[in-house]
Design an enzyme around this catalytic site. Structure first.
Site, PDB file in Angstrom:
ATOM      1  CB  SER A 110      33.623  52.501 -11.800  1.00 49.16           C
ATOM      2  OG  SER A 110      32.534  52.598 -11.568  1.00 49.16           O
ATOM      3  CE  LYS A 111      30.499  48.416 -14.272  1.00 54.55           C
ATOM      4  NZ  LYS A 111      31.924  47.867 -14.273  1.00 54.55           N
ATOM      5  NE  ARG A 112      29.433  48.028 -10.169  1.00 52.15           N
ATOM      6  CZ  ARG A 112      28.675  47.568 -11.160  1.00 52.15           C
ATOM      7  NH1 ARG A 112      27.412  48.088 -11.401  1.00 52.15           N
ATOM      8  NH2 ARG A 112      28.871  46.401 -11.632  1.00 52.15           N
TER       9      ARG A 112
END
Length: 521
Positions: A252-254
């Site tokens: 995930s990009k988070r």
RNA sequence: GCCCCCUUCGUCUAGUGGCCCAGGACGUCGGAUUCUCAGUCCGAAAACAGGGGUUCGACUCCCCUAGGGGGUACCA
């Protein structure tokens, strides 16, 4: 006819895991001579859809994943933006309501929540009581008079089961009793994804829904919607997601902070930020990191390397084939050979593919790739002066396999583009090779005169000259060559010595040696 | 909690009952080449999650356990 789709939502960037799924869709469509469609999931997006979409479309183009229908190209089944398809969704909801496959529900959110918690407490699975289900207009009116608002829920079967054949997973079985009366239309009239996607896939005549594994559990409710609407079902293929480096959790990009603790991931990230800094890019981790496709374009990766790497992330042809041209991957791709387990993103292997593909790029083209980095770094003017072309070719040639990513040129060759008086010395290297009592200094002084007298500055002639010099002095080449390198480039590592001398040319070489010698004194 | 999915070297994977005391690739380690760094070449270490079955024979089939992941939203 095979028709596949990928449905990006306009978030402003293209996720590497998403691209992998898109790639599989693209490959499958191309293999079967079908269409690959881009549908835009902008139901919950506000304005600026176009602005947020642009980088995503750009990423697809950069990677060479062309789409047959969708934004910019149109198509016969549009509109391709979900925000423009509300009438279709409303019609579907009306039909479902009319046929009794859905109902208006007037429960308040906290009332449903209470039921959910009660079920939880009693350790049984939650099934909505349908207490506020309006079965007639009169009942609806009564609920409304209480100030209640309706959502539309699916009236799911409460017995029996669904058996599905998934092209990747094989046979999968779901009990209807475990399914909720999922909401398909919110109180504000907007539509839930599952409804929209089923309607769209049908309207676009999607034959194969190839999507991430996380949707497997959502499939029963979508099948219910489709069947209730009288649609025929597409084939499903749920592909595993791309996992974090060294883990099985979805990438995930988070969670960038977490990934940065992974050595290899951090290394890739550092490479990127290092190059970005050199070309004066203003970057933030939000918009520039290895999870985002744009990162790779910015630092000079090759699309072929990324696509080939992604292809092998969860798919393989056999036990030996690693490199695939576009046409080879189209020919050999099949859904059946997609792996079931998630594959974790390995920065090192990506780099290895990049290295391989970079080695295959012809010098002329490498020079072109590298030029834009030199220009962005302010080392070469744009447009470049006419002597830059041949020089660049010589440099790229000399760089050989040292160039992995186009942006590497900045570390590799910046000294060739600064004035003789301006190139920087690596102080450690200088101290090691050129402190004044080092015998190399005297040798350097002598060899300078030979260079000054040289008629040719061809690498091969220079090599002959130095070898003769060394032989005559009765020393080893290493006793002077390291000092010479530092003297003319300021660095302890670099290209072959003779190529370096030749690229710099006589006037520069002499000026640089003189500058160094005066620094020694 | 409930439902679903997954599980071969550190990583990506080959393997569909005997060809496997498990093959390839990346990485790692060692060596060779060399003016440095890359590169290239050669070599090594490294895995079938565990337990039960089925079978003459199981990485391959079945069951259980464990671990991992996903879903369970008026998110997508």
């Amino acid at each position: 006819m095979v028709r596949t789709r990928f449905a990006p939502s306009p978030t402003g960037y293209l996720h590497i895991g998403g691209v992998r799924t898109a790639l599989f869709n693209w490959l499958f469509a191309r293999k079967h001579g079908g269409q690959f469609i881009l549908r835009i999931d902008d139901t919950d997006q506000q304005r600026n859809v176009q602005a947020a979409l642009e980088p995503i479309l750009h990423g697809f183009k950069w990677l060479g994943l062309d789409w047959d229908e969708g934004p910019e190209v149109g198509g016969d089944y549009g509109p391709y933006y979900q925000s423009q398809r509300s009438d279709r969704y409303q019609a579907a909801v009306d039909q479902l309501l009319a046929s009794g496959h859905a109902y208006r529900d007037y429960a308040k959110p906290d009332e449903v929540q209470a039921e959910r918690e009660a079920a939880d407490k009693e350790k049984r699975s939650f099934v909505y009581s349908r207490t506020w289900m309006a079965e007639s207009d009169a009942q609806a009116a009564e609920f409304e008079s209480q100030g209640r608002q309706a959502v539309v829920r699916l009236k799911m079967p409460r017995e029996g089961c669904l058996e599905l054949h998934d092209l990747v997973r094989g046979n999968v079985r779901f009990e209807w009793a475990n399914e909720q009366d999922h909401v398909i239309q919110r109180a504000d009239g907007s539509f839930i994804y599952h409804l929209a996607t089923v309607v769209d896939d049908h309207d676009f005549q999607i034959s194969h829904v190839i999507r991430a594994e996380e949707h497997l559990s959502n499939t029963p409710r979508q099948v219910f919607i489709a069947q209730s609407l009288g649609y025929s079902l597409p084939e499903f293929a749920h592909v595993p997601f791309v996992a974090e480096p060294g883990s099985k959790t979805k990438l995930s990009k988070r969670k960038l902070d977490k990934y940065l603790k992974n050595r290899d991931f951090a290394k890739l990230n550092d490479l990127g930020t290092h190059i970005a800094n050199q070309i004066g890019m203003t970057i933030s981790a939000e918009t520039f990191n290895p999870v985002i496709v744009d990162f790779y374009e910015q630092i000079g990766f090759l699309p072929d390397a990324i696509v080939n790497y992604l292809l092998l992330l969860g798919w393989s042809l056999d036990d030996k084939t690693e490199y695939f041209s576009r046409s080879a991957m189209i020919d050999s791709f099949s859904l059946e050979r997609i792996n079931k387990a998630p594959a974790s993103f390995d920065p090192q292997k990506l780099l290895a593919f990049q290295q391989h593909y970079m080695q295959e790029v012809p010098v002329k083209q490498k020079a072109k790739l590298v030029l834009s980095f030199l220009q962005q770094a302010g080392l070469v003017s744009s447009p470049p002066s006419c002597d830059v072309g041949p020089k660049l070719t010589a440099i790229v040639q000399a760089a050989g396999d040292r160039l992995t990513v186009a942006g590497d040129i900045l570390d590799l060759a910046s000294e060739f583009f600064v004035a003789d008086q301006d190139f920087a010395y690596d102080e450690k290297a200088f101290q090691k090779r050129l402190v004044d009592d080092n015998p190399a200094v005297a040798l350097l002084r002598e060899f300078r005169e030979e260079l000054a007298a040289a008629e040719s500055f061809d690498a091969s002639d220079l090599e002959r000259m130095l070898k003769a010099f060394v032989e005559q002095k009765g020393i080893k080449i290493g006793q002077i060559i390291h000092a010479l390198r530092v003297a003319i480039t300021g660095k302890s590592v670099g290209f072959g010595m003779f190529e370096t001398l030749s690229i710099l040319g006589k006037p520069s070489v002499l000026a640089r040696i003189d500058r160094t010698l005066s620094k020694v004194a």
